[in-house]
Design an enzyme around this catalytic site. Structure first.
Site, PDB file in Angstrom:
ATOM      1  N   ARG A 243       0.845  -1.186   0.000  1.00 22.01           N
ATOM      2  CA  ARG A 243       0.000   0.000   0.000  1.00 22.01           C
ATOM      3  C   ARG A 243       0.890   1.249   0.000  1.00 22.01           C
ATOM      4  O   ARG A 243       2.002   1.217   0.522  1.00 22.01           O
ATOM      5  CB  ARG A 243      -0.903   0.001   1.235  1.00 22.01           C
ATOM      6  CG  ARG A 243      -1.860  -1.192   1.266  1.00 22.01           C
ATOM      7  CD  ARG A 243      -2.628  -1.264   2.570  1.00 22.01           C
ATOM      8  NE  ARG A 243      -3.527  -2.424   2.591  1.00 22.01           N
ATOM      9  CZ  ARG A 243      -3.176  -3.640   2.962  1.00 22.01           C
ATOM     10  NH1 ARG A 243      -1.924  -3.870   3.375  1.00 22.01           N
ATOM     11  NH2 ARG A 243      -4.041  -4.632   2.946  1.00 22.01           N
ATOM     12  N   LYS A 270      -1.842  -2.371   7.674  1.00 22.85           N
ATOM     13  CA  LYS A 270      -3.263  -2.130   7.872  1.00 22.85           C
ATOM     14  C   LYS A 270      -3.877  -3.148   8.827  1.00 22.85           C
ATOM     15  O   LYS A 270      -4.685  -2.790   9.686  1.00 22.85           O
ATOM     16  CB  LYS A 270      -3.985  -2.181   6.519  1.00 22.85           C
ATOM     17  CG  LYS A 270      -5.479  -1.919   6.604  1.00 22.85           C
ATOM     18  CD  LYS A 270      -6.115  -1.934   5.229  1.00 22.85           C
ATOM     19  CE  LYS A 270      -7.604  -1.669   5.325  1.00 22.85           C
ATOM     20  NZ  LYS A 270      -8.244  -1.669   3.979  1.00 22.85           N
ATOM     21  N   HIS A 333      -2.454   3.438  -5.130  1.00 23.68           N
ATOM     22  CA  HIS A 333      -3.047   2.246  -4.528  1.00 23.68           C
ATOM     23  C   HIS A 333      -3.484   1.248  -5.599  1.00 23.68           C
ATOM     24  O   HIS A 333      -3.462   0.033  -5.383  1.00 23.68           O
ATOM     25  CB  HIS A 333      -4.246   2.639  -3.662  1.00 23.68           C
ATOM     26  CG  HIS A 333      -4.558   1.641  -2.591  1.00 23.68           C
ATOM     27  ND1 HIS A 333      -5.081   0.398  -2.863  1.00 23.68           N
ATOM     28  CD2 HIS A 333      -4.408   1.697  -1.246  1.00 23.68           C
ATOM     29  CE1 HIS A 333      -5.257  -0.264  -1.726  1.00 23.68           C
ATOM     30  NE2 HIS A 333      -4.849   0.497  -0.737  1.00 23.68           N
ATOM     31  N   ARG A 336      -1.572  -2.038  -6.800  1.00 21.90           N
ATOM     32  CA  ARG A 336      -1.788  -3.350  -6.188  1.00 21.90           C
ATOM     33  C   ARG A 336      -2.791  -4.161  -7.020  1.00 21.90           C
ATOM     34  O   ARG A 336      -2.608  -5.365  -7.239  1.00 21.90           O
ATOM     35  CB  ARG A 336      -2.287  -3.192  -4.752  1.00 21.90           C
ATOM     36  CG  ARG A 336      -1.203  -2.759  -3.791  1.00 21.90           C
ATOM     37  CD  ARG A 336      -1.785  -2.232  -2.470  1.00 21.90           C
ATOM     38  NE  ARG A 336      -2.723  -3.131  -1.827  1.00 21.90           N
ATOM     39  CZ  ARG A 336      -2.390  -4.169  -1.071  1.00 21.90           C
ATOM     40  NH1 ARG A 336      -1.110  -4.464  -0.888  1.00 21.90           N
ATOM     41  NH2 ARG A 336      -3.318  -4.905  -0.482  1.00 21.90           N
ATOM     42  N   HIS A 360      -2.976 -10.033   2.317  1.00 20.99           N
ATOM     43  CA  HIS A 360      -4.357 -10.394   2.602  1.00 20.99           C
ATOM     44  C   HIS A 360      -4.371 -11.733   3.326  1.00 20.99           C
ATOM     45  O   HIS A 360      -3.905 -12.734   2.802  1.00 20.99           O
ATOM     46  CB  HIS A 360      -5.164 -10.546   1.311  1.00 20.99           C
ATOM     47  CG  HIS A 360      -5.383  -9.263   0.597  1.00 20.99           C
ATOM     48  ND1 HIS A 360      -5.784  -9.193  -0.714  1.00 20.99           N
ATOM     49  CD2 HIS A 360      -5.254  -7.980   1.014  1.00 20.99           C
ATOM     50  CE1 HIS A 360      -5.902  -7.931  -1.081  1.00 20.99           C
ATOM     51  NE2 HIS A 360      -5.579  -7.174  -0.044  1.00 20.99           N
ATOM     52  N   TYR A 370       9.081 -13.355   9.688  1.00 21.32           N
ATOM     53  CA  TYR A 370       8.477 -12.638   8.583  1.00 21.32           C
ATOM     54  C   TYR A 370       8.392 -13.479   7.317  1.00 21.32           C
ATOM     55  O   TYR A 370       7.490 -13.303   6.516  1.00 21.32           O
ATOM     56  CB  TYR A 370       9.295 -11.376   8.260  1.00 21.32           C
ATOM     57  CG  TYR A 370       9.212 -10.293   9.300  1.00 21.32           C
ATOM     58  CD1 TYR A 370       8.300  -9.247   9.155  1.00 21.32           C
ATOM     59  CD2 TYR A 370      10.051 -10.292  10.396  1.00 21.32           C
ATOM     60  CE1 TYR A 370       8.229  -8.230  10.094  1.00 21.32           C
ATOM     61  CE2 TYR A 370       9.988  -9.281  11.342  1.00 21.32           C
ATOM     62  CZ  TYR A 370       9.076  -8.250  11.181  1.00 21.32           C
ATOM     63  OH  TYR A 370       9.012  -7.250  12.101  1.00 21.32           O
TER      64      TYR A 370
END
Length: 407
Positions: A243, A270, A333, A336, A360, A370
């Site tokens: 993002r 987010k 944006h 994406r 997502h 990670y």
């Protein structure tokens, strides 16, 4: 002898205050300046106390007697009317200082900043507060009624900002509920406004979905003549799927150019889950060049005004406008959506890997881990394939859609 209005009006000031009694503990105190102050004297546990009722004629004789009667009833029930009055006064003074803006800023600090909410989320909260503050910011939060909140929301609607109005109402509701939880107000007036606002139609970020158009955009980015850091951000953005807020808040300590991974902490995401981005050789090349210009401290994409701040929220979109692209054609944006569409349509990659790349539904919340989760190796290959494909489009070469092994 009980007081009368005639006697009260006839009372004259003297050099010192003096008292004139009425009945059953009620009296008026006449001050040297001519004030006539109602007082009620009573006892609790042998101690004499005094209740200040108000001044005559603002408080009439009848009203003073009624107040004295209620005070006697309170004393008979074990209460202390003077103490209760002091509590009410302190409460009123406290609440008068608890304006909507003061409580909202406390909410943002206590419930958002200190809880590690993403920087972009906090910026938006302050934006919503700025929209509401002119109408209700200085109002004591416990006095605000639904129509007062509705007025600024309707003004936003009138300018076509339906989604902003809806989000402002939601933010205000969270502030009011925080006020209830911290005893500054008794209810959330925005709960009465459900159904009062226009439901905004779902919109999508503008994105380029045709290969030739995407190639044209990439060439336009290479020809960009603005601030060099902005150009690097524009060149990197199509490759990494993140993002815009995550990109502009990137810091050098998060990036490992040797292993080729960018580790984004949960607080910047987010969904508030740590995320890793595999870096293709092209992205590592851009970052290496940028590091040689700026060094490897602080923000990767600092503001042109201050190296201690990231580039502004609108920098990339403003650059697209300067390049001649309208907001209906491309947005930061929307890159994406571009990547997601092309990767899915290629048929080369597991849809779950693409979703992970877009952050997502990544359920790996173990601190410090990670890039050891499911689909990581496929994501590494996919990132390199995508960058190679973008290079083909940028140079106008043949579109490569070969078959690659899935992870």
């Amino acid at each position: 002898m009980p007081l009368t209005d005639t006697r009260l009006r006839a009372l004259k000031p003297k050099d010192k205050p003096y008292k004139v009694t009425d009945e059953r503990g009620l009296y008026v105190e006449v001050t040297p300046t001519g004030g006539k102050l109602w007082r009620f004297r009573y006892r609790i546990g042998g101690a004499q106390k005094k209740l200040c009722i108000g001044s005559y004629p603002d408080i009439s004789l009848k009203q003073a007697r009624d107040a004295a009667y209620e005070a006697r009833r309170a004393v008979a029930s074990g209460g202390d009317p003077a103490f209760e009055k002091r509590k009410r006064k302190i409460r009123a003074e406290f609440l008068s200082a608890q304006t909507f803006e003061a409580v909202a800023r406390e909410y943002i600090e206590q419930m958002m900043v200190q809880n590690g909410r993403a920087d972009g989320t906090i910026v938006k909260a302050n934006y919503f507060l700025d929209k509401l503050a002119p109408a209700i910011g200085n109002r004591p939060i416990h006095e605000i009624e639904p129509f007062e909140v509705l007025a600024p929301l309707k003004r936003l609607e009138a300018t076509g900002k339906h989604e902003t109005a809806k989000k402002c109402r939601s933010f205000a509701g969270r502030v009011f509920r925080y006020g209830v939880a911290t005893t500054r107000c008794k209810s959330d007036p925005t709960s009465m406004l459900r159904g009062a606002l226009v439901t905004p139609r779902a919109t999508h970020y503008a994105a380029i979905l045709e290969p030739t158009e995407l190639g044209g955009l990439l060439r336009a980015i290479d020809d960009f003549t603005g601030y060099m850091v902005t150009k690097f951000a524009l060149q990197i953005a199509p490759h990494v799927f993140v993002r815009p807020g995550e990109l502009r808040h990137a810091e050098w300590h998060e990036i490992d150019l040797v292993d080729g991974v960018w580790k984004i902490p949960a607080g910047k995401m987010k969904a508030r889950r740590a995320h890793a981005v595999p870096l293709s050789k092209q992205v590592r090349g851009y970052l290496t060049d940028l590091a040689e210009m700026l060094g490897r401290e602080g923000y990767v994409f600092p503001s042109a005004r201050s190296s201690k701040r990231p580039m502004s929220e609108n920098t990339l979109n403003a650059a697209f406008r300067r390049m001649g692209y309208s907001k209906e054609e491309v947005t930061a944006h929307g890159l994406r959506a571009t990547a997601s569409t092309f990767l899915n349509e290629s048929g080369l990659w597991n849809p779950d890997a693409i979703e992970r790349a877009l952050a997502h539904g990544d359920s790996n919340v173990v601190r410090g881990i990670y890039h050891r989760g499911k689909h990581w190796e496929e994501r590494v290959r996919m990132a390199q394939w995508w960058s190679d494909y973008l290079d083909e489009l940028r140079t106008g070469g043949k579109v490569i859609m070969g078959k690659f092994a899935k992870g």
